[in-house]
Design a protein around this motif. Structure first.
Motif, PDB file in Angstrom:
ATOM      1  N   PHE A   8      23.180  42.853  30.979  1.00  0.00           N
ATOM      2  CA  PHE A   8      22.771  41.942  32.041  1.00  0.00           C
ATOM      3  C   PHE A   8      23.915  41.605  32.982  1.00  0.00           C
ATOM      4  N   GLU A   9      25.123  41.576  32.471  1.00  0.00           N
ATOM      5  CA  GLU A   9      26.266  41.378  33.360  1.00  0.00           C
ATOM      6  C   GLU A   9      26.464  42.593  34.256  1.00  0.00           C
ATOM      7  N   ASN A  10      26.179  43.788  33.739  1.00  0.00           N
ATOM      8  CA  ASN A  10      26.267  44.990  34.562  1.00  0.00           C
ATOM      9  C   ASN A  10      25.240  44.966  35.686  1.00  0.00           C
ATOM     10  N   ILE A  11      24.033  44.496  35.383  1.00  0.00           N
ATOM     11  CA  ILE A  11      22.969  44.499  36.387  1.00  0.00           C
ATOM     12  C   ILE A  11      23.186  43.407  37.436  1.00  0.00           C
ATOM     13  N   TYR A  12      23.473  42.182  36.980  1.00  0.00           N
ATOM     14  CA  TYR A  12      23.503  41.032  37.897  1.00  0.00           C
ATOM     15  C   TYR A  12      24.908  40.513  38.187  1.00  0.00           C
ATOM     16  N   GLY A  13      25.938  41.127  37.592  1.00  0.00           N
ATOM     17  CA  GLY A  13      27.291  40.657  37.814  1.00  0.00           C
ATOM     18  C   GLY A  13      27.504  39.293  37.172  1.00  0.00           C
ATOM     19  N   ASN A  14      28.237  38.412  37.868  1.00  0.00           N
ATOM     20  CA  ASN A  14      28.534  37.085  37.311  1.00  0.00           C
ATOM     21  C   ASN A  14      27.428  36.077  37.585  1.00  0.00           C
ATOM     22  N   ARG A  15      26.266  36.549  38.017  1.00  0.00           N
ATOM     23  CA  ARG A  15      25.147  35.640  38.305  1.00  0.00           C
ATOM     24  C   ARG A  15      24.019  35.843  37.307  1.00  0.00           C
ATOM     25  N   SER A  16      24.400  36.132  36.094  1.00  0.00           N
ATOM     26  CA  SER A  16      23.436  36.214  35.004  1.00  0.00           C
ATOM     27  C   SER A  16      23.665  35.014  34.095  1.00  0.00           C
ATOM     28  N   ILE A  17      22.685  34.132  34.050  1.00  0.00           N
ATOM     29  CA  ILE A  17      22.799  32.904  33.260  1.00  0.00           C
ATOM     30  C   ILE A  17      22.205  33.168  31.880  1.00  0.00           C
ATOM     31  N   ILE A  18      22.988  32.924  30.851  1.00  0.00           N
ATOM     32  CA  ILE A  18      22.577  33.248  29.493  1.00  0.00           C
ATOM     33  C   ILE A  18      22.039  32.003  28.789  1.00  0.00           C
TER      34      ILE A  18
END
Length: 638
Positions: free
Chosen positions: A603-613
């Motif tokens: 998910f970090e690969n897909i959305y970069g630093n805008r993936s909220i876990i």
């Protein structure tokens, strides 16, 4: 649930894969070439793909990236530019006659890779660093493989390892290990033949040398290679769908095979085109050969091949005077025509991405909620009421402060009453401006909810998060839309993949006081084609007039749909495209069983630093509160 053992659970690094794909497109000079990871590296001109080897995985990042780039250099630039695939096919026909065909095929691939590598470095010296890393790593690898294969008595594999070391050793003196008496006696002769590869100028030269090596090696090898180090692609992989000029020429025979009885007189006017047929429908040779039928015809003795170049004196229709001169641009036989698919890709007609060319949207509207839905909604809304009221109060205070705060100590405006700073400060600020009314939040949101089957145990908590967004945005008059998306697996086919978009809360009803219970209709359905859904939602946001636009994607896993193997890359491309259009894209990752490292990385690969876990879905309101607060504050005009 955490998995104890992951079988073949390699996750694609989308940033690196996109970088390699762009590199392949540039070197191959075709927008249709893509990059994929495979066990071995090779080029498929038929599928227009450059395959990068898994050999480079689990190595230091610098070595991994350089090694994968070297694969792309060899295939997209080297093999496409310098490899003669006809010579490879001819060698393939011969190698099946040897008792060790696997050894022969890999030997040719090794020889061709080394030959092409030198040509690549000569044409593009900047590739030298990556190729240096490649040779160093392969040399270390084959040194270790040589020891292992000798211990296991895999003599064909060990001999192949030794051949690589002969060709790539940095030392002129290489210690040759002992195999058995028969192989040991043949190694000096094999080495002398192998050294001729340094002088190979073409694929055919390399193939001829490999054949001589096989004449020495085949008699002493009792069994073929066990391992595959270099892959010889099948004959069909070298067929390209792009038509050449020669493909347009007729090659099938006529239906009849006879000669005209009357001989030519010599004064016939022959058109300067290749139409080598004469028709039995015409009784005798006339003065013009413009009539023709390519299905059948009668041969004559009129000589062809008498074409001449145009001259300035030639006329067109006896009216327009042509101006021509001799040119050396005559040979079109090797000119590749641009295929319709490539033209379409280059013109940007693939609106939703190549992976979604057969997808189509189907929009569904919410029904009027019944009493049960309204009761459940009221319960969930009560659970998050504390959060959305707190957010509302924070936003209202911010907007009120903007409205009432005086603006003093300015460089320009109205002169204030306190002029003391004029005498005490080096740079006095004596002016002020009247207060002005605060502005409304100039933003719009779309909440995109993954309704795939895997959401079945997370949908209730997801609805709580969506309700928090809806109630908060409604309370501060921010237009928004809630859409659930899925693909129907039972209806999907190779040429048609319907994707459903359920508009639980459309923009037109988002600010109505009684809106909200429609969210309860969201349910787990089938597959999820995330890249396509993001592009569709972005189109709807771009139609809005608000200054700031936000797209929030609620999802619990990777994209999965019909013929969507490259879903991670396609979703990442969709996110990048949408962000370039000014839309902020955030992902809310949901889980009921904790978070694995590989899932976080995807998910970090897909959305970069805008993936909220949200490692556990019941923590969703706590995770969403600071995000929503930040986005709303960002949307208030300062």
């Amino acid at each position: 649930m955490y998995r104890f053992i992951d079988f073949n659970d390699e996750k694609a690094d989308t940033f690196l894969l996109l970088e390699l794909s762009d590199l392949a497109k540039t070197l191959a000079k075709s927008a249709l070439y893509e990059t994929e990871f495979r066990v071995h590296s090779y080029l498929s001109t038929r599928d227009r793909k450059v395959f990068v080897s898994h050999f480079w995985n689990h190595r230091p990042e610098g070595i991994k990236k350089s090694g994968m780039k070297s694969d792309v250099y060899l295939r997209a630039f080297g093999n496409r530019s310098f490899t003669d695939f006809q010579a490879v096919d001819a060698f393939r026909d011969i190698m099946v006659t040897f008792p060790v065909p696997r050894f022969a095929g890999q030997l040719l691939m090794l020889a061709e890779d080394l030959r092409v590598e030198e040509l690549c470095k000569k044409e593009r010296p900047g590739m030298g660093n990556e190729f240096g890393v490649r040779r160093k790593m392969y040399t270390e690898y084959f040194n270790s493989q040589l020891i292992v294969n000798l211990e296991k008595n895999f003599f064909a594999d060990a001999l192949f390892n030794l051949v690589y070391l002969f060709l790539n050793s940095g030392s002129p003196v290489l210690t040759t290990p002992s195999f058995n008496q028969e192989i040991d006696e043949s190694i000096p002769f094999i080495r002398s033949e192998i050294e001729d590869l340094y002088d190979a100028n073409s694929t055919k030269d390399a193939a001829d040398i490999c054949l001589r090596v096989m004449e020495r090696a085949a008699p002493v090898l009792k069994s073929d290679m066990i391992n595959e180090y270099f892959h010889l692609p099948g004959r069909e992989q070298n067929f390209s769908d792009d038509p050449s000029f020669l493909d347009l020429l007729r090659k099938d025979p006529l239906q009849n095979d006879d000669m005209a009885e009357e001989k030519a007189g010599g004064d016939e006017h022959v058109q300067e085109e290749e139409m080598k047929t004469w028709h039995r429908e015409t009784d005798r040779p006339g003065k013009s050969f413009m009539q023709f039928e390519l299905d059948q015809g009668t041969k004559t003795d009129i000589a062809g091949g008498s074409e001449r170049e145009g001259e300035e004196g030639d006329q067109a229709l006896a009216v327009v005077q042509g101006r021509s001169k001799q040119t050396d641009k005559k040979d079109y036989s090797r000119l590749e025509l641009t295929s319709p698919d490539e033209s379409e890709a280059l013109e940007g007609k693939s609106k939703y991405g190549r992976a979604n060319k057969n997808a189509r949207p189907v929009f569904l509207k919410a029904r009027k909620p019944d009493k049960e839905a309204m009761a459940v909604y009221g319960k969930l809304e009560k659970d998050v009421r504390f959060y959305h009221k707190k957010l509302k109060n924070i936003i209202e205070r911010i907007m009120e402060k903007k409205e009432t705060d005086p603006r003093t100590h300015l460089q320009m405006g109205r002169l204030g009453k306190n002029l003391l700073s004029f005498f005490t400060d080096e740079h006095p600020k004596l002016f002020y401006k009247k207060s002005y009314p605060g502005k409304e939040i100039d933003a719009s949101f779309i909440l995109l909810v993954d309704c795939s089957a895997s959401m079945i145990d997370k949908m209730e908590e997801t609805k709580r998060g969506v309700i928090l967004f809806h109630e908060t945005l409604k309370s501060v008059a921010v237009p928004h839309e809630v859409i659930g998306f899925w693909e129907n697996a039972n209806e999907a086919a190779a040429d048609d993949q319907p994707n459903y978009f359920f508009q639980a809360i459309p923009f037109s009803k988002s600010l109505q006081q009684l809106s909200g219970p429609e969210i309860m209709e969201l349910d787990a359905m089938e597959d999820n084609r995330d890249g396509y859904a993001i592009r569709i939602a972005a189109e709807r946001l771009l139609d809005r007039t608000e200054k700031q636009k936000f797209l929030i994607v609620f999802s619990d896993g990777e994209p999965a749909a019909y013929d969507y193997d490259n879903g991670i890359v396609d979703t990442h491309e969709a996110v990048m495209e949408v962000r370039k259009k000014g839309i902020e894209v955030f992902n809310i990752f949901l889980s009921n069983s904790g978070l694995e490292f590989e899932q976080r990385r995807v998910f970090e690969n897909i959305y970069g630093n805008r993936s909220i876990i949200a490692p556990y879905v019941d923590e969703l309101p706590d995770v969403l509160f600071p995000l929503l607060k930040k986005l709303l504050r960002q949307s208030i005009n300062l």
